[in-house]
Enzyme design. Structure first.
Site, PDB file in Angstrom:
ATOM      1  N   ALA A 179       0.876  -1.161   0.000  1.00 28.09           N
ATOM      2  CA  ALA A 179       0.000   0.000   0.000  1.00 28.09           C
ATOM      3  C   ALA A 179       0.915   1.212   0.000  1.00 28.09           C
ATOM      4  O   ALA A 179       1.367   1.674   1.056  1.00 28.09           O
ATOM      5  CB  ALA A 179      -0.911  -0.013   1.227  1.00 28.09           C
ATOM      6  N   THR A 180       1.259   1.694  -1.203  1.00 28.63           N
ATOM      7  CA  THR A 180       2.297   2.721  -1.320  1.00 28.63           C
ATOM      8  C   THR A 180       1.926   4.020  -0.613  1.00 28.63           C
ATOM      9  O   THR A 180       2.802   4.694  -0.072  1.00 28.63           O
ATOM     10  CB  THR A 180       2.611   2.997  -2.803  1.00 28.63           C
ATOM     11  OG1 THR A 180       1.404   3.389  -3.481  1.00 28.63           O
ATOM     12  CG2 THR A 180       3.178   1.762  -3.476  1.00 28.63           C
ATOM     13  N   CYS A 181       0.633   4.386  -0.632  1.00 26.95           N
ATOM     14  CA  CYS A 181       0.238   5.635   0.013  1.00 26.95           C
ATOM     15  C   CYS A 181       0.441   5.572   1.524  1.00 26.95           C
ATOM     16  O   CYS A 181       0.621   6.606   2.170  1.00 26.95           O
ATOM     17  CB  CYS A 181      -1.216   5.950  -0.312  1.00 26.95           C
ATOM     18  SG  CYS A 181      -1.478   6.441  -2.033  1.00 26.95           S
ATOM     19  N   PHE A 182       0.399   4.352   2.082  1.00 29.48           N
ATOM     20  CA  PHE A 182       0.614   4.185   3.522  1.00 29.48           C
ATOM     21  C   PHE A 182       2.011   3.649   3.823  1.00 29.48           C
ATOM     22  O   PHE A 182       2.310   3.312   4.977  1.00 29.48           O
ATOM     23  CB  PHE A 182      -0.441   3.241   4.097  1.00 29.48           C
ATOM     24  CG  PHE A 182      -1.856   3.757   3.955  1.00 29.48           C
ATOM     25  CD1 PHE A 182      -2.342   4.718   4.826  1.00 29.48           C
ATOM     26  CD2 PHE A 182      -2.667   3.302   2.931  1.00 29.48           C
ATOM     27  CE1 PHE A 182      -3.633   5.199   4.685  1.00 29.48           C
ATOM     28  CE2 PHE A 182      -3.958   3.782   2.780  1.00 29.48           C
ATOM     29  CZ  PHE A 182      -4.446   4.735   3.661  1.00 29.48           C
TER      30      PHE A 182
END
Length: 246
Positions: A210-213
């Site tokens: 989960a790149t955004c997290f």
């Protein structure tokens, strides 16, 4: 996203290819010189490199043609191989990132760095060092990882958590700088170390992120390190990541 990150994290964006930097400051992708090493996606790079061979097998032709046609380019032939090599490179390095390049230019203007950079081109390499100049070490990643703990909400005991996180630690400690850069891109979306790297032990068959997290999710079912390593490398190499592609 890049403009937002630039404004909040400061001028710490690294690993842009010379071709991307050229387009960033000159705005014309047609005059940029793109080389194979500029391609940030290892899987796509390996396909484009097939066009550098004198002869392609039927299977290789199919692989190249599938990629080219997915980008609205023709299938490979004996007469268009060099032309297609150039077009695929330009699209993989510049075409897929034009929106992000525009956002980055806006971010530079918003923080008032644009006048300085356009008047002092000698500063540009300091702000945007080449990816080849960035040497990632295991310690750089390990010191920023937030390791998981036993979670009562999931059916993972401490033994499973320790086994999977131990596999990840072993992978990082034995990986090359290039592999660590690809892992980081898969993990957070690009080759810049955030202040924290999060790890979760999860359900599923393959590693995901989960790149955004800034979270790497590792399945708990692996019992043997070699199987874990093979799955993580496959996930890294198959992911359509790279500069701004998050």
């Amino acid at each position: 996203m890049l403009a937002h990150s630039f404004l909040h994290d400061g001028p710490n964006i690294k690993g842009l290819s010379p071709a991307v930097i050229h387009v960033l400051f000159n705005g014309d992708p047609e005059t940029a010189t793109v080389v194979t090493e500029d391609c940030p996606d290892l899987h796509i790079k390996s396909i484009i490199q097939l066009l550098e061979h004198e002869e392609l097998t039927p299977e290789q032709k199919n692989t190249v043609s599938e990629l080219s046609m997915s980008w609205d380019l023709p299938a490979v032939t004996k007469t268009n191989r060099r032309w297609l090599h150039s077009k695929l490179l330009i699209h993989s390095v510049i075409g897929r990132t034009m929106r992000q390049i525009q956002q980055l230019r806006k971010g530079l203007k918003d923080v008032m760095l644009w006048p300085l950079l356009t008047s002092r081109p000698d500063i540009v390499p300091l702000l945007f060092p080449k990816m080849a100049e960035i040497q990632f070490t295991p310690q750089m990643l390990l010191e920023r990882i937030i390791w998981p703990v036993e979670d009562s909400d999931e059916d993972f005991d401490i033994e499973s958590i320790c086994r999977i996180t131990g596999f990840l630690r072993m992978f990082i400690e034995t990986a090359s700088s290039d592999t660590l850069a690809q892992l980081l891109t898969f993990w957070v979306g690009w080759e810049r170390l955030p202040s924290e790297l999060k790890v979760e032990v999860s359900v599923g068959n393959f590693p995901t992120s989960a790149t955004c997290f800034e979270t790497l999710k590792l399945p708990a079912h692996f019992k043997i390190y070699t199987e874990f390593e093979e799955a993580l490398l496959a996930a890294i190499n198959s992911a359509r990541t790279g500069f701004g592609l998050v």
